[in-house]
Scaffold this active site. Structure first.
Site, PDB file in Angstrom:
ATOM      1  N   LYS A 116      52.650  38.147  34.797  1.00 59.81           N
ATOM      2  CA  LYS A 116      51.952  36.884  34.569  1.00 59.81           C
ATOM      3  C   LYS A 116      52.935  35.838  34.039  1.00 59.81           C
ATOM      4  O   LYS A 116      53.710  36.104  33.112  1.00 59.81           O
ATOM      5  CB  LYS A 116      50.809  37.083  33.569  1.00 59.81           C
TER       6      LYS A 116
ATOM      7  N   LYS B 179      40.056  40.505  46.088  1.00 61.79           N
ATOM      8  CA  LYS B 179      39.304  41.249  45.077  1.00 61.79           C
ATOM      9  C   LYS B 179      37.903  41.490  45.613  1.00 61.79           C
ATOM     10  O   LYS B 179      37.226  40.562  46.055  1.00 61.79           O
ATOM     11  CB  LYS B 179      39.257  40.469  43.761  1.00 61.79           C
TER      12      LYS B 179
END
Length: 343
Positions: free
Chosen positions: A118, A225
């Site tokens: 991240k 997802k």
């Protein structure tokens, strides 16, 4: 969002009382702060196919969250997809931690040779991101694969500058460097000579048209997802129409939601990248005694048996339970209204 409405005709929607009959709401601690949260809430319920999960992030509106409910219903009440493999290789996920903490995070993902890092965390600097990526490269070694995820928080110039700064660490791809499809296309054009692919996540799962990225040639890879796209069947249709390489990822699901993602990944004929489905390792607790945490860099493809004692131990308080039940009711109304309008 994905066209979950076409995939869930009214006849296939179970009654709302069935959806909520066995529903439980849990609040699971995170090992490390991630996406700004330290506790992950989720609603679990049980259909004829087994346990399923509804866990859109709390800030999402009801219309967007309705796709997540469609996915939960599809996984609990719909037909299972045909898996082509019995395990899925996964990546480690490194939150926006200090470089000194990288090794301890990666240790939670045994056998994983790929790490998603991240970056662009609000309040941090590019130098923090570069140090984190450098630390990951040191731990993984020259053969490890590193991908970074900015969650769309850079503008085009910032993205180009950051990608140049990461170049010495040999990136596999850069995920969602900017917010819009147009910006992604421009970043991709600017860095194409560097040979670093651009991946799209939010521009697929949060878009009114999840195929716009592919049509605009704005990305080389799609991050999918299962929950936000309306379920396994909806995601498989996007994959078929987009014609791009895909990476299945999680939304910090419990192992129940990860089982949905793993089944999606197992149903894709060509799976060239490690998937972001090892995130149970970021949870300080789960709802099963056999969580889908990485072993030798992979997770199995199977449904999860929920442990009632763990549901009790990590049950959300009454106010949060009522909030989640009310959310299901509102999202269910969105689904039924969309179907009745023929959308």
């Amino acid at each position: 969002m994905a066209d979950h409405r076409a995939l869930l005709p009214a006849a296939d929607l179970p009654p709302l009382e069935d959806v909520l009959a066995d529903a439980r709401v849990v609040a699971l601690p995170m090992v490390t702060r991630f996406r700004g949260i330290t506790v992950r809430e989720a609603l679990l319920t049980r259909g004829p196919r087994g346990w399923t999960e509804f866990s859109p992030f709390v800030e999402y509106g009801d219309e967007e969250a309705a796709a997540w409910l469609a996915a939960a219903i599809d996984f609990g009440w719909g037909e299972d997809a045909e898996p082509l493999r019995d395990s899925v290789r996964v990546n480690a996920t490194v939150p926006a931690v200090a470089a000194d903490d990288v090794a301890s995070v990666l240790a939670r993902f045994p056998g994983c040779g790929t790490a998603k890092v991240k970056v662009a965390e609000p309040g941090q600097r590019l130098a923090d991101d570069v140090a984190r990526v450098a630390a990951v490269r040191e731990v993984l070694g020259a053969e490890g694969r590193i991908r970074v995820d900015a969650n769309g928080l850079w503008n085009v110039d910032e993205a180009e500058h950051a990608i140049h700064s990461f170049a010495p660490y040999d990136l596999e791809y850069v995920e969602q460097p900017c917010g819009s499809v147009e910006e992604l296309a421009e970043v991709r054009r600017r860095v194409k000579y560097m040979g670093i692919p651009i991946a799209a996540d939010e521009s697929v799962r949060k878009a009114s048209d999840p195929l716009a990225v592919a049509r605009a040639n704005a990305a080389d890879v799609l991050i999918l997802k299962a929950q936000p796209l309306g379920g396994i069947r909806a995601a498989l249709e996007i994959i078929r129409l987009a014609g791009l390489p895909v990476v299945m990822s999680s939304a910090i699901d419990t192992s129940v939601g990860l089982a949905m993602g793993a089944m999606l990944a197992a149903s894709v004929p060509h799976l060239d990248y490690d998937c972001g489905l090892g995130t149970a390792a970021l949870l300080g607790a789960d709802v099963t005694r056999e969580p889908l945490t990485p072993v030798a860099g992979a997770i199995p493809v199977r449904r999860v048996e929920v442990d009632e004692a763990l549901l009790d131990e990590h049950a959300a308080d009454a106010d949060r339970r009522d909030w989640w039940f009310g959310r299901v009711e509102r999202c269910y109304s969105h689904l039924t209204a969309s179907v009745s309008q023929g959308l």
